[in-house]
Design an enzyme around this catalytic site. Sequence first.
Site, short mmCIF file in Angstrom:
data_model
loop_
_atom_site.label_atom_id
_atom_site.label_comp_id
_atom_site.label_asym_id
_atom_site.label_seq_id
_atom_site.Cartn_x
_atom_site.Cartn_y
_atom_site.Cartn_z
N LYS A 112 45.80 35.94 46.13
CA LYS A 112 46.09 35.51 47.51
C LYS A 112 47.36 34.65 47.58
O LYS A 112 48.03 34.63 48.60
CB LYS A 112 44.89 34.78 48.11
C1 LIG Z 1 40.17 37.90 48.12
C2 LIG Z 1 39.90 38.48 46.77
C3 LIG Z 1 39.58 39.85 46.59
C4 LIG Z 1 39.42 40.80 47.76
O1 LIG Z 1 40.62 41.11 48.39
P1 LIG Z 1 40.65 41.80 49.83
O2 LIG Z 1 42.06 41.79 50.25
O3 LIG Z 1 39.78 40.94 50.71
O4 LIG Z 1 40.08 43.18 49.68
C5 LIG Z 1 39.42 40.32 45.30
N1 LIG Z 1 39.51 39.49 44.23
C6 LIG Z 1 39.81 38.19 44.37
C7 LIG Z 1 39.88 37.34 43.15
C8 LIG Z 1 40.02 37.62 45.63
O5 LIG Z 1 40.31 36.31 45.75
#
Ligand SMILES: *Cc1c(COP(=O)(O)O)cnc(C)c1O
Length: 468
Positions: A112
């Site tokens: 993120k």
């Molecule tokens: C947020 C997250 C996901 C999921 O991603 P999306 O964009 O919501 O599909 C997967 N793995 C980790 C470690 C995350 O923080």
Amino acid sequence: MRYVSTRGRAPELSFDDVLLAGLATDGGLYMPQHWPNFTHNDIRALRGLTYQDLAVQVMGPFVAGSLTDDELTEVVETAYADFSHPAIAPLTQLGTDDWIMELFHGPTLAFKDYALKVVGGLFDVVLKRSGKRITVVGATSGDTGSAAIEACRDRDAVDIVILMPKGRVSEVQRRQMTTVASTNVHAVEVDGTFDDCQDLVKALFNDAAFRAEVNLSAVNSINWARIMAQIVYYFWAALRLGSPDRPMSFAVPTGNFGNVMAGYCAKKMGLPIDRLVVGSNSNDILTRFLESGTMEKKGVTQTHSPSMDIQISSNFERLLFEKLGRDGAEVERLMNRFAQSGSYDVPSDLLNEILGLFRGFSLDDAGTEQMMAEIYRTTGLVLDPHSAIGVAAAEEAGHRDQGTPMVSLATAHPAKFGAVVEKATGVTPALPPHLADLMTRPERSVSVANDLEAVKALVRERSRVVGA
Ligand SMILES: *Cc1c(COP(=O)(O)O)cnc(C)c1O
């Protein structure tokens, strides 16, 4: 670039406005009015660029008319300046045609960061120009909160308040939020569950007067700017593995469908992508949809991969919009049915079209532990549970024709989920140097009752928008 809502009734907006609005006023999500087109020659010309220079090229068309090239370059350079790997998103080879792209070298160790650091910088540019301030409020069960805090900390025009459920967030995750020594950051522990936190945030956004009073803004994954910044690493990996002269496939551990949607956008822009494999844990709404054509909500189960413990993949609405020929009225009809009854169906020809690109695969906790152990035994790599689900999805649901490379996205650093990693592999992953003293840093947080008026009072007190 102009932006349109997936439900077709909200006004078209510029990039600046989409950035600040998040959700459209008709309840839809914003999408670019058209897809920038990169020919194979255009893509070849991107070979050899640094991650940052590539990011400017890929995102440029989406911010055209809102940011100058210099402004975008500055945002990108600043966003990735404190990433801990010089390649930003390094690739590791697992097998002949199997690769992992490590997306955990940002400040909070989850993918993120790659988008939110850019979003924070974009906020700065757009707000400085208009002389406005905003108050960002969000709820978190873990990763989003810390990445949003890192993205917004120390920014003059932004205050950020993150609500987390008291005692229900891992120690590392809580400390990543409570140890940030910036006066515009407010980590708030709510006496309640994650759902309570989310309900509180929704209630704040639904209160138009309050929303205006503090200039409320969100950084959740429905914000177009996050998707935009995530498109970059699909180009990055593909260019390194021979694109555009051979197609690539990607496997993506998925929750809200934001990350994998960015892969779809890359394909729409001209990147030759053969297959996108969606990996889920026991919260397998997407896998069930891809098997049956029925999107059906169930209760959320807690798993080893908490960032994927969701019951609704909000960004899927964007894919539907595309696949329905951008028919906003039809998207709205399906979304209303989902809101009322908890399910909707798509016709089989539409499902087949989606299956032309997407595959789904889900893995429970026991399977995830086995996968983590197997990857460690066979390659020496220690992966976090989310990333291990991605690799499993690549193996099970990917195809192996004509040496098409398959890239699994590793979305979190193993030290973020140390207890499970240790249980599965026997290895205790160390936090990287910039977080090595996390467990002894002083914490700073406030507690609040699970009560809307109490939360409003707290946000008013902390927001510099009020009385400015
Ligand atoms: C947020 C997250 C996901 C999921 O991603 P999306 O964009 O919501 O599909 C997967 N793995 C980790 C470690 C995350 O923080």
